[in-house]
Motif scaffolding. Structure first.
Motif, PDB file in Angstrom:
ATOM      1  N   ASP A   1      -6.718  -5.111  -4.632  1.00  0.00           N
ATOM      2  CA  ASP A   1      -5.825  -6.182  -4.154  1.00  0.00           C
ATOM      3  C   ASP A   1      -5.933  -7.412  -5.057  1.00  0.00           C
ATOM      4  O   ASP A   1      -4.915  -8.027  -5.397  1.00  0.00           O
ATOM      5  CB  ASP A   1      -6.160  -6.578  -2.711  1.00  0.00           C
ATOM      6  N   LYS A   2      -7.150  -7.773  -5.447  1.00  0.00           N
ATOM      7  CA  LYS A   2      -7.340  -8.926  -6.344  1.00  0.00           C
ATOM      8  C   LYS A   2      -6.661  -8.690  -7.687  1.00  0.00           C
ATOM      9  O   LYS A   2      -6.004  -9.585  -8.225  1.00  0.00           O
ATOM     10  CB  LYS A   2      -8.834  -9.195  -6.560  1.00  0.00           C
TER      11      LYS A   2
ATOM     12  N   SER B   1      -3.842   3.468  -0.245  1.00  0.00           N
ATOM     13  CA  SER B   1      -4.509   3.316   1.053  1.00  0.00           C
ATOM     14  C   SER B   1      -5.115   4.623   1.532  1.00  0.00           C
ATOM     15  O   SER B   1      -6.118   4.624   2.240  1.00  0.00           O
ATOM     16  CB  SER B   1      -3.527   2.795   2.104  1.00  0.00           C
TER      17      SER B   1
ATOM     18  N   LYS C   1     -16.511   2.394   3.987  1.00  0.00           N
ATOM     19  CA  LYS C   1     -16.905   1.090   3.449  1.00  0.00           C
ATOM     20  C   LYS C   1     -16.638   1.031   1.938  1.00  0.00           C
ATOM     21  O   LYS C   1     -16.163   0.019   1.433  1.00  0.00           O
ATOM     22  CB  LYS C   1     -18.385   0.837   3.759  1.00  0.00           C
TER      23      LYS C   1
ATOM     24  N   ASN D   1      -1.244  -0.460  -3.920  1.00  0.00           N
ATOM     25  CA  ASN D   1      -2.652  -0.108  -3.782  1.00  0.00           C
ATOM     26  C   ASN D   1      -2.752   1.168  -2.938  1.00  0.00           C
ATOM     27  O   ASN D   1      -2.132   1.257  -1.881  1.00  0.00           O
ATOM     28  CB  ASN D   1      -3.384  -1.280  -3.104  1.00  0.00           C
TER      29      ASN D   1
ATOM     30  N   TYR E   1       0.837  -1.202   0.000  1.00  0.00           N
ATOM     31  CA  TYR E   1       0.000   0.000   0.000  1.00  0.00           C
ATOM     32  C   TYR E   1       0.867   1.245   0.000  1.00  0.00           C
ATOM     33  O   TYR E   1       2.030   1.213   0.389  1.00  0.00           O
ATOM     34  CB  TYR E   1      -0.911  -0.013   1.232  1.00  0.00           C
TER      35      TYR E   1
ATOM     36  N   GLU F   1     -10.512  -1.092  -2.325  1.00  0.00           N
ATOM     37  CA  GLU F   1      -9.202  -1.630  -1.949  1.00  0.00           C
ATOM     38  C   GLU F   1      -9.156  -3.146  -2.132  1.00  0.00           C
ATOM     39  O   GLU F   1      -8.172  -3.693  -2.638  1.00  0.00           O
ATOM     40  CB  GLU F   1      -8.905  -1.259  -0.503  1.00  0.00           C
ATOM     41  N   SER F   2     -10.215  -3.822  -1.748  1.00  0.00           N
ATOM     42  CA  SER F   2     -10.274  -5.273  -1.887  1.00  0.00           C
ATOM     43  C   SER F   2     -10.224  -5.696  -3.362  1.00  0.00           C
ATOM     44  O   SER F   2      -9.495  -6.633  -3.721  1.00  0.00           O
ATOM     45  CB  SER F   2     -11.554  -5.801  -1.223  1.00  0.00           C
ATOM     46  N   GLU F   3     -10.957  -5.014  -4.207  1.00  0.00           N
ATOM     47  CA  GLU F   3     -10.950  -5.320  -5.648  1.00  0.00           C
ATOM     48  C   GLU F   3      -9.582  -5.027  -6.254  1.00  0.00           C
ATOM     49  O   GLU F   3      -9.099  -5.772  -7.107  1.00  0.00           O
ATOM     50  CB  GLU F   3     -12.046  -4.543  -6.375  1.00  0.00           C
TER      51      GLU F   3
ATOM     52  N   GLU G   1     -13.017   0.494   1.357  1.00  0.00           N
ATOM     53  CA  GLU G   1     -12.671  -0.887   1.691  1.00  0.00           C
ATOM     54  C   GLU G   1     -12.993  -1.820   0.525  1.00  0.00           C
ATOM     55  O   GLU G   1     -12.190  -2.701   0.184  1.00  0.00           O
ATOM     56  CB  GLU G   1     -13.430  -1.324   2.941  1.00  0.00           C
ATOM     57  N   LEU G   2     -14.130  -1.631  -0.107  1.00  0.00           N
ATOM     58  CA  LEU G   2     -14.509  -2.461  -1.257  1.00  0.00           C
ATOM     59  C   LEU G   2     -13.579  -2.224  -2.444  1.00  0.00           C
ATOM     60  O   LEU G   2     -13.151  -3.176  -3.105  1.00  0.00           O
ATOM     61  CB  LEU G   2     -15.961  -2.184  -1.646  1.00  0.00           C
TER      62      LEU G   2
END
Length: 182
Positions: A168-169, A144, A158, A142, A32, A164-166, A161-162
């Motif tokens: 990361d993938k 942060s 939120k 990514n 990050y 960031e998760s995508e 967070e979504l």
């Protein structure tokens, strides 16, 4: 292929040095960064082309340098793959620091004016050690928090967070692609 979860330059050096000394040829730094540019958006993958060495470790590997470059072929391959997959990305330089949360408004402004896109803690170390051992390395990061706009890791939502998760993938996908091709 090896995987290590690290935090900060000393920990990164411990892992990268050992892997490089054992014959690992390719290093893909993921993690990050804090954003230093208005051109960066949450959801972008930062493909690091070079890192300023202010982390307290990298200079021990490359004492005559202040900036260490990523492997150009890896950078361009990562960019092409992101375009092919439709991943949002930006390519550029980061500043690697030795501590998190200590950056001041003046530091952020100075780095931004010098065209650094982000600040992290490990990428310069990974790139420097790879150079020292004649290995290849690149950073895939990514966003942060957008420091330039006053966001911090504490102003989390939120939606972020979504995103960031995508991201990361997508970063894992790019990393696996690069590891299969190089």
């Amino acid at each position: 292929m090896g995987f290590a979860n690290v935090y900060g330059s000393p920990m990164a050096s411990n892992i990268v040095h050992q892997f490089a000394g054992s014959g690992t040829d390719l290093f893909i730094q993921t993690g990050y960064f804090g954003g230093l540019s208005s051109t960066i958006q949450y959801g972008d993958i930062l493909i690091v082309s070079a890192a300023k060495m202010q982390d307290g470790v990298s200079h021990w590997y490359l004492p005559e340098q202040t900036l260490v470059e990523a492997d150009k072929e890896l950078v361009e391959a990562a960019c092409r793959y992101c375009e092919q997959k439709g991943y949002s990305y930006i390519k550029g330089h980061v500043v690697s620091m030795g501590a998190m949360l200590i950056e001041t408004h003046d530091m952020v402004k100075e780095w931004s004016l010098a065209d650094f896109l982000g600040v992290d803690m490990e990428t310069a170390t990974t790139l420097a050690i790879a150079h020292k051992f004649n290995k290849r390395a690149v950073g895939l990061l990514n966003l942060s928090d957008l420091l330039l706009h006053g966001d911090t890791v504490y102003s989390y939502t939120k939606d972020r967070e979504l995103i960031e998760s995508e991201t990361d993938k997508a970063i894992r996908d790019v990393a696996l692609y690069l590891s299969s091709k190089f």
